[in-house]
Design a protein around this motif. Structure first.
Motif, short mmCIF file in Angstrom:
data_model
loop_
_atom_site.label_atom_id
_atom_site.label_comp_id
_atom_site.label_asym_id
_atom_site.label_seq_id
_atom_site.Cartn_x
_atom_site.Cartn_y
_atom_site.Cartn_z
N GLN A 89 -22.42 -43.60 -15.54
CA GLN A 89 -22.10 -42.74 -14.40
C GLN A 89 -23.09 -42.98 -13.25
OE1 GLN A 89 -21.64 -38.67 -15.79
NE2 GLN A 89 -19.89 -39.22 -17.09
N ARG A 90 -22.63 -42.73 -12.06
CA ARG A 90 -23.39 -42.90 -10.82
C ARG A 90 -23.79 -44.36 -10.59
NH1 ARG A 90 -23.71 -37.20 -9.40
NH2 ARG A 90 -24.62 -37.82 -7.43
N THR A 91 -22.97 -45.29 -11.07
CA THR A 91 -23.23 -46.70 -10.78
C THR A 91 -22.03 -47.33 -10.07
OG1 THR A 91 -22.36 -47.52 -12.88
CG2 THR A 91 -24.70 -46.93 -12.83
N GLY A 92 -21.10 -46.49 -9.61
CA GLY A 92 -19.98 -47.00 -8.83
C GLY A 92 -18.71 -47.27 -9.61
N ALA A 93 -18.75 -47.10 -10.93
CA ALA A 93 -17.55 -47.41 -11.74
C ALA A 93 -16.40 -46.45 -11.42
CB ALA A 93 -17.89 -47.38 -13.22
N GLY A 94 -16.73 -45.17 -11.24
CA GLY A 94 -15.69 -44.18 -10.93
C GLY A 94 -15.08 -44.46 -9.57
N THR A 95 -15.93 -44.77 -8.61
CA THR A 95 -15.43 -45.09 -7.27
C THR A 95 -14.55 -46.34 -7.31
OG1 THR A 95 -17.34 -44.08 -6.19
CG2 THR A 95 -16.16 -45.75 -4.93
N ALA A 96 -14.96 -47.33 -8.09
CA ALA A 96 -14.19 -48.58 -8.18
C ALA A 96 -12.81 -48.31 -8.78
CB ALA A 96 -14.95 -49.60 -9.02
C1 LIG Z 1 -17.01 -37.77 -11.67
C2 LIG Z 1 -17.07 -39.22 -12.16
C3 LIG Z 1 -15.67 -39.72 -12.50
C4 LIG Z 1 -17.64 -40.06 -10.99
O1 LIG Z 1 -17.75 -41.40 -11.40
P1 LIG Z 1 -19.13 -42.20 -11.22
O2 LIG Z 1 -18.91 -43.61 -11.58
O3 LIG Z 1 -20.18 -41.44 -11.98
O4 LIG Z 1 -19.39 -42.00 -9.69
P2 LIG Z 1 -19.84 -43.11 -8.62
O5 LIG Z 1 -21.09 -43.80 -9.06
O6 LIG Z 1 -18.69 -43.96 -8.30
O7 LIG Z 1 -20.18 -42.07 -7.46
C5 LIG Z 1 -20.27 -42.38 -6.13
C6 LIG Z 1 -20.72 -41.12 -5.39
O8 LIG Z 1 -19.88 -40.02 -5.69
C7 LIG Z 1 -20.66 -38.82 -5.77
N1 LIG Z 1 -20.55 -38.29 -7.14
C8 LIG Z 1 -20.42 -38.94 -8.30
N2 LIG Z 1 -20.28 -38.09 -9.32
C9 LIG Z 1 -20.31 -36.87 -8.81
C10 LIG Z 1 -20.23 -35.59 -9.37
N3 LIG Z 1 -20.06 -35.36 -10.68
N4 LIG Z 1 -20.31 -34.55 -8.54
C11 LIG Z 1 -20.51 -34.76 -7.23
N5 LIG Z 1 -20.58 -35.96 -6.64
C12 LIG Z 1 -20.49 -37.00 -7.41
C13 LIG Z 1 -22.04 -39.18 -5.40
O9 LIG Z 1 -22.20 -39.05 -4.02
C14 LIG Z 1 -22.10 -40.63 -5.79
O10 LIG Z 1 -23.03 -41.33 -5.09
P3 LIG Z 1 -24.61 -41.28 -5.54
O11 LIG Z 1 -24.65 -41.60 -7.01
O12 LIG Z 1 -25.22 -42.31 -4.66
O13 LIG Z 1 -25.07 -39.89 -5.27
C15 LIG Z 1 -18.01 -39.39 -13.38
O14 LIG Z 1 -19.33 -39.02 -13.03
C16 LIG Z 1 -17.59 -38.59 -14.61
O15 LIG Z 1 -16.91 -39.11 -15.50
N6 LIG Z 1 -18.05 -37.32 -14.70
C17 LIG Z 1 -17.71 -36.48 -15.87
C18 LIG Z 1 -16.25 -36.12 -15.90
C19 LIG Z 1 -15.78 -35.48 -14.60
O16 LIG Z 1 -16.39 -34.52 -14.12
N7 LIG Z 1 -14.67 -36.02 -14.04
C20 LIG Z 1 -14.11 -35.56 -12.79
C21 LIG Z 1 -13.27 -34.37 -12.95
S1 LIG Z 1 -12.80 -33.79 -11.33
#
Ligand SMILES: CC(C)(COP(=O)(O)OP(=O)(O)OC[C@H]1O[C@@H](n2cnc3c(N)ncnc32)[C@H](O)[C@@H]1OP(=O)(O)O)[C@@H](O)C(=O)NCCC(=O)NCCS
Length: 170
Positions: A89-96
């Protein structure tokens, strides 16, 4: 900070177990994993709109899903759930994964996407408050958590979101 090194591709049959593993790890309960399995068996499923971000070995680490919903009677898409393995998490995989699934929907000629989720996360993709567009859901939710995105220039129709049956009566 997000990094651009994640490769994305649509779900393949051999990814089903790995996707379930991501969902079980990312959420506190199996609810979301079960929901995705139910959606996969439902009429709301659209092949090509379940997207994974994969690591260098090609193994899925992140997942984003769009399924059919309606705003009143107008077909739209529901973005849910989005999940990433905790260690990635927070490495861009979710955004990608999310960017890729939205691009895939746009390429298919879809117009509108709804999401109920973190108001800090989804605006980066262009989502804005649903209430500004007259879009609501039956359940009471924080106003900022329900968001919509116009994939093309087509205005979002106002109305009540009708979710696919696996989501329950929300
Ligand atoms: C939410 C989730 C899908 C995001 O995916 P990720 O790969 O972790 O996020 P990214 O690295 O692509 O995030 C890019 C930016 O989005 C924002 N972001 C990411 N996760 C966030 C979160 N949980 N809450 C708020 N902002 C978030 C941040 O600004 C982040 O940038 P930063 O790391 O420089 O601060 C992932 O953290 C996850 O699986 N969380 C647990 C399950 C969940 O809550 N799913 C979403 C249900 S709505």
């Amino acid at each position: 900070m997000s990094s651009p090194h994640w490769t994305t591709r649509p779900e393949e049959p051999t990814d089903v177990e790995a996707i379930r593993g991501i969902l079980l790890a990312a959420f506190d309960t199996p609810e979301e994993a079960d929901l995705v399995d139910e959606l996969r068996r439902s009429g709301a499923w659209i092949d090509g709109l379940s997207m994974v971000a994969v690591d260098a070995a090609g193994d899925p680490v992140g997942h984003a899903l769009l399924t059919r919903c309606h705003i009143d009677d107008t077909p739209a898409l529901c973005l849910a759930p989005c999940s990433v393995l905790p260690e990635h998490q927070r490495t861009g995989a979710g955004t990608a994964a999310t960017t890729a699934v939205l691009d895939a929907a746009r390429a298919r000629g879809e117009h509108a996407v709804t999401v109920l989720g973190h108001p800090e996360y989804y605006p980066q993709f262009g989502f804005t408050r649903a209430s500004r567009h007259g879009v609501r859901m039956k359940a009471e939710v924080p106003d900022e958590a329900l968001m919509v995105l116009a994939l093309d220039g087509t205005p979002i129709p106002g109305g009540t979101i009708r979710y696919a049956a696996p989501f329950g009566d929300i």
